[in-house]
Each structure stands twice: as C-alpha cells, then as structure tokens.
Design an enzyme around this catalytic site. Structure first.
Site, short mmCIF file in Angstrom:
data_model
loop_
_atom_site.label_atom_id
_atom_site.label_comp_id
_atom_site.label_asym_id
_atom_site.label_seq_id
_atom_site.Cartn_x
_atom_site.Cartn_y
_atom_site.Cartn_z
CB SER A 93 -0.94 -0.01 1.20
OG SER A 93 -0.19 -0.11 2.40
CB THR A 143 5.06 5.41 0.17
OG1 THR A 143 5.31 4.58 -0.96
CG2 THR A 143 4.55 6.77 -0.31
NE ARG A 144 3.79 5.78 8.27
CZ ARG A 144 4.25 5.85 9.52
NH1 ARG A 144 4.52 7.02 10.06
NH2 ARG A 144 4.47 4.76 10.21
N GLY A 184 11.49 13.77 -2.09
CA GLY A 184 10.42 14.11 -3.00
C GLY A 184 10.30 13.19 -4.18
CD GLU A 215 16.26 14.20 -3.22
OE1 GLU A 215 16.76 13.08 -3.09
OE2 GLU A 215 15.07 14.44 -3.03
CG ASP A 233 7.53 -10.09 3.48
OD1 ASP A 233 8.38 -10.78 4.05
OD2 ASP A 233 6.94 -9.14 4.02
CG HIS A 251 20.24 8.06 1.93
ND1 HIS A 251 20.90 9.14 2.47
CD2 HIS A 251 19.26 8.55 1.15
CE1 HIS A 251 20.32 10.26 2.03
NE2 HIS A 251 19.32 9.92 1.22
NE ARG A 288 20.40 8.71 -2.60
CZ ARG A 288 19.07 8.67 -2.58
NH1 ARG A 288 18.46 7.50 -2.54
NH2 ARG A 288 18.36 9.76 -2.61
CG HIS A 337 17.80 4.76 1.07
ND1 HIS A 337 16.90 5.20 2.00
CD2 HIS A 337 17.55 5.49 -0.07
CE1 HIS A 337 16.12 6.14 1.47
NE2 HIS A 337 16.48 6.31 0.21
NE ARG A 364 15.92 4.70 -5.34
CZ ARG A 364 15.71 5.76 -4.58
NH1 ARG A 364 15.07 6.80 -5.07
NH2 ARG A 364 16.13 5.79 -3.33
CB SER A 406 12.02 5.19 -5.58
OG SER A 406 12.22 6.22 -4.66
C1 SIN Z 1 16.21 11.46 0.29
O1 SIN Z 1 15.31 12.25 0.58
O2 SIN Z 1 17.40 11.69 0.40
C2 SIN Z 1 15.81 10.11 -0.22
C3 SIN Z 1 15.19 10.24 -1.52
C4 SIN Z 1 15.31 8.96 -2.28
O3 SIN Z 1 15.69 7.94 -1.72
O4 SIN Z 1 15.07 9.01 -3.48
#
Ligand code: SIN
Length: 586
Positions: free
Chosen positions: A41, A72-73, A78, A144, A243, A264, A313, A374, A409, A414
């Site tokens: 969800s 997601t939460r 962004g 970012e 899972d 991350h 990253r 991450h 990524r 994402s």
């Molecule tokens: C972040 O806000 O640094 C994470 C964003 C992401 O993982 O795309």
C-alpha cells in the site's frame, strides 16, 4: 541489450506451480474473490489499485500493517519529474542513465521520464498537495544527488511520502476499494499451467478475516516494497523484509540486479551498534546547500566529483566511507548551520525533529551521518508493463526491477517509478477481459522455516559481509554463514521432521534468508565495482565483462536445498505476456 518484455519466452510458463517451493503454513481458512489483488500500500500499490478499480476491476488491497505504514510514508526528499521551466524529460533521462552506471534499460527510463510529469499531475488530482513557491505559485522544486537541475517536487517540506500516502489512502477509501490490513502475504497461488490464481496470506489480529486465508484472483500486483531489513541498520521500516521478492522466487519468477543495494550516504549516526530503522537526513538538505565535512571541517567531496556533495548517491556514499576509513572514524558530518532556525523549521521539520529527538540540534551543530541500507535497485524482473515471468503476476515499486534504476537509482526516481509503472500495469490489466481464476492447486511446503532469531543472524551476517564495501572474502564468508543457517534448519527438518512454528516472525526470517542468499550469490559473482556494488578486490568498472545483468531463479530441481543459480546474460530473455488476449479482444 534486448528489452525485457518484447516477445514471448516460455520461461516461467507451463511449468506448473512455480518451483514447487512454498512456506509452511496452515491451509487457508477463508477466501475472497477478486479480479486483481494488490499486495502493498505504498505509492505503487495504491496507484495500481485506484487505476484498476477505475477500470471496473474488483480490486482488493492487502497490506502488511496499516495502509499508510509502508516505505512511501518515510520518503522525505520528494518525487523527481521534469516539471520546471527549461527542464525536459531528455535531461532527466541523461541524469538517470549516468546514475545507473551503464545498466539502465533506456526504453524503461524514457517511459519513466516522459510519462512522469503527467503521472505527477494525476497524483495531484488524486489529492496530494505539493509545496509551492510563494512568488510564482508554481510547484517548488529542489535538487538532490545526480540531478543537474531543480526537479524534485516535495510536500510538507520534507514529508513528501507522508503527504502522498495520506492522499492515496483517502482516495482508496473514497473509491470504496476493499482493503485487508495487517496481512502478511505468504505465497502465490498458481494453476496447473503455472498461471496466477491469487495469493495466500495471514491476517494478524482480530478482524473480519483472521489467520491464514486466500484471495483468489487471476492478476496479482506485487507492490511490497523493499528488503532493507536484511541489514542491521536501514532507513526502511521493520516491514521491509523482502516478502515480495521471496514470494516471486518461490513462484518461479526471475529476479535481477539484487546485488545493487543502495546505501543512503546521510543517515543520522546513532552509534556503531544502532539497529533497525534509522532516521534519514534527506539528500534535499544537501540540495539546499548543506556541506559534508569531516571532523576538521574539511569538505572532502569538493574536488572528488564535479557535483561535489550532489554527486550521484553511490559516489557520495563511497566518498564518506573512504574518508571514514582514512581517518579511522565511524561517521562524517553534515553541516547546515548556515540555514538558520527558520529555514530548518519550515523546509525540514521532520529531520529537525528527528535530530533533536536524538539530542542533536542541526541549527547549532553539524549532524553526524553515515551510510545505511536504503533501497533495492534490483528486484523481480518485469517488462515495460510490469509483467513478471510468471503469467498474471505483476510487480511495481521497489520490489520490481523494471530496468529504470540500473546499478544505482537516481534520487527521488522511486516514487515516480511507482506511479508510472503502477499505471502501466493497470492499463495492461484493463486491456484484457476480466477472467475468473480457480483456487490454485495446492503445493506442499518444502524447505524449512527459519526460527525467528535467524532475522538477527541474517542482519549481522549481511552487515559484516555484504555491506557498502564488499570483497570475495567477505562475500564468501557471508554465503557460508547463510548456507549454515539454511542447512541447520534443513537438517532438523530431515532428521526429526520438525521445522519452526509457522508465524509472522518465522515467515519473515525465512524470506529474509531467501533474499539474502540470492543477493550474496549475485554480489559474489559480479567481479567489478559498478554503481552501488563496491568490490575492494575489483575496484574498477569492467564494461567488457560486466555490462550485463545477473538474473536469478530458484532452482526447480533442487527444491529442498533452495539452490540459486545466477545467470549472467547481456541479452535478457523476453518476458511472455501474462495472458493472451481473450477471444472478445481479438
Ligand atoms: C532522500 O530524501 O534523500 C531520499 C530520496 C530517495 O531515496 O530518493
């Protein structure tokens, strides 16, 4: 490299119910009927559910905790999309391909970046409220790592995922979509031809459905999120136990790129022994001008990459790790004192609160940070319509490997991938006439369940051997230790006919061990450094040998031993369409 999904392959079809491997669990005591069952969800799952329901499909969402409890939460920074003046999908494509270090599927990325802006607009139509510029009233965009432009839309300052989740949950309720919460998905139901017939699941606690049950449906959309809990410290919530990938493997699906775990760079450092979900310090903090410094205040990323702290990253994570090694320390610092209190409070309220809760005030002191697990850049291999190699089984969001992320990524791609590919899946399902499904043929459980404590053993082994910096030696030690866990439980099953008691803890531990074994097998095999896979014994990228993917399936012959066979191939086999069009459609 061929595009997954461009033609029939026959793999994963007509072979009966997958690998024949299933979790030990009681027989389903209740059942629901649906056209589509969505498992998960987050942004991907709820978007898929909304679009399938809008297309008139009876849709059921099952989710492991509450509807708003997934990854997601927790997303802060962004959602990336070419929405700003002067920005174009082509520029977004370029940045994504560079970050992906030669392993992105360009066609998948092109779909992401061209369909992305409208998908974000539809998300706004669903009720999500993004931050806007006070001057222009337009959506405010930040930067970012790896982005050459401001293209990250955010909400609530640094609470983007929470806002998206709020809006989608509300929309799902408003659409009257049936939801089953606190439901751990167990296995795929398949018919004698190997086609999807639904899922089995266990509902925790009291409610309308309780204990093990089934949702019968000819289409299953996996949107179960990631597997960060295979490591001791991660930004992922405790429900991220792989899972979906484990289920897909047992069902006979292919997974790809599992070795590419994104660490991350800036996770709040809470001590060397910190375990479980750790507070993220969004890359957007660097996007707004924060510096990475060592204890002497030296900005060590300046000169290391043209984008300095905003390099992709993987490069920043490596820069931090190298500096930590050189100096024999356990963390670096993120310095954003120059933002001042007002900016911290308005722009990054969530991070400010998390830091202060741990006794650190970013307004007056640099924040200690270190990399932590991450995001899984790989996952269940899909084509461009989210179809896996098992007919009727789809995957989207972090559980999927659509080809968009390659070896690393790009930041904030994402949420966008979840949106775009969920919509593509719903379109694929809507284009087919609804079909019923049988109950699926029962498959006896084979292979042992792991005891609940194995979760912590897996995390320790993976953190020691398969973390940011890997080598053949560390990975072999990890592989041996993981096999040891498996063999111990198997030995008990074979000698005494006993396995751990089925339950949430033992199912999760078994899933974690399954995905950890596959991840380590792939990481051992990839003898190069690329993207977020960093081998100290093979420090260079080797395009001649390794510009290819590692595709893994569970062996169908070695059912008991759960042997994984990494297959390196530059030319990925295509995925067979999940269903042939029905006679009405032809
Ligand atoms: C972040 O806000 O640094 C994470 C964003 C992401 O993982 O795309």
């Amino acid at each position: 490299m061929s595009t997954p999904g461009s033609g029939p392959s026959g793999r994963g079809t007509g072979t009966g119910p997958g690998t024949g491997i299933r979790l030990h669990a009681p027989a389903p005591g209740w059942a629901l009927e649906a056209d589509v069952v969505v498992v998960g969800s987050g942004v991907a799952g709820l978007t898929a559910a909304l679009r399938c329901a809008a297309a008139g499909r009876r849709t059921v969402v099952v989710t492991k905790a509450r509807l708003d409890d997934g990854s997601t939460r927790w997303a802060q920074g962004g959602i990336a999309a070419a929405l700003g003046e002067g920005d174009t999908p082509e520029q977004h494509l370029d940045d994504t391909l560079v970050a992906g270090a030669g392993l992105c599927d360009e066609q998948a990325v092109r779909m992401l970046v061209t369909e992305g802006p409208d998908a974000v607009r539809r998300l706004i139509d669903s009720g999500a409220v993004f931050d806007t510029s006070a001057e222009t009233g337009e959506i405010a965009l930040t930067r970012e790592g790896g982005h050459h432009r401001r293209r990250i839309a955010h909400a609530g300052g640094d609470a983007t995922g929470a806002e998206i989740s709020r809006a989608l949950v509300q929309a799902v309720h408003a659409a009257g979509i049936e939801t089953v919460e606190n439901a751990l998905v167990l296995d795929l139901l398949q018919d004698a031809e190997g086609r999807t017939a639904g899922v089995t699941l266990h509902v925790m606690g009291e409610g309308q459905h309780d204990g093990v049950g089934a949702v019968h449906a000819p289409a299953v959309i996996l949107a179960t999120g990631g597997m960060g809990q295979v490591f001791s410290a991660t930004t992922n919530p405790s429900v991220s136990t792989g899972d979906g990938v484990a289920l897909a493997l047992r069902a006979g699906a292919e997974v790809s790129d599992l070795e590419f775990v994104q660490f991350h760079p800036t996770v709040l450092f809470l001590g060397p022994d910190a375990e479980g979900q750790q507070p993220l310090v969004s890359e957007a903090v660097r996007g707004e001008g924060a510096y990475l410094v060592d204890a002497d205040g030296v900005r060590f990323m300046v000169g290391a990459h043209e984008l300095a702290e905003l390099a992709p990253r993987d490069i920043v994570a490596k820069g931090i790790m190298r500096r930590m090694q050189e100096q024999g320390v356990q963390h670096m610092y993120l310095d954003a004192r120059h933002f001042g209190a007002a900016m911290w409070e308005q722009r990054f309220p969530t991070i400010l609160a998390a830091c202060r809760a741990h006794g650190i005030d970013p307004v007056t002191e640099p924040v200690p940070v270190a990399p932590a697990a991450h995001y899984a850049s790989g996952g269940v291999r899909t084509d461009l319509s989210g179809r896996t190699t098992v007919p009727g089984l789809y995957a989207c969001g972090e559980v999927a490997c659509t080809g968009v992320h390659g070896a690393n990524r790009l930041a904030s791609n994402s949420l966008l991938e979840g949106l775009v590919f969920a919509e593509r899946i719903a379109a694929d399902i809507a284009a087919r006439a609804p079909e019923g499904s049988g109950p699926g043929i029962p498959v006896p459980a084979t292979g042992p369940l792991q005891p609940a404590e194995a979760r912590y053993e897996v995390q320790r082994i993976m953190t020691e051997g398969a973390g940011v910096l890997r080598s053949a030696e560390s990975l072999r030690a990890a592989a041996d230790a993981l096999e040891g866990l498996y063999a111990a439980a198997l030995g008990e099953l074979e000698a005494q006919g006993k396995t751990a008691v089925p339950g949430v803890d033992t199912w999760e531990a078994t899933n974690l061990l399954c995905v950890a074994r596959v991840l380590v097998a792939a990481a051992l095999r990839r003898e190069e450094t690329r993207g977020c896979h960093w081998r100290e014994d093979h420090p260079d990228r080797d395009d001649a040998a390794w510009r290819r993917h590692l595709v893994v399936r569970l062996s169908e012959t070695e059912k008991r031993a759960l042997v994984v066979t990494p297959t390196d191939t530059a030319d990925l086999p295509s995925v067979r369409p999940s269903r042939q069009p029905s006679s009405q459609e032809q």
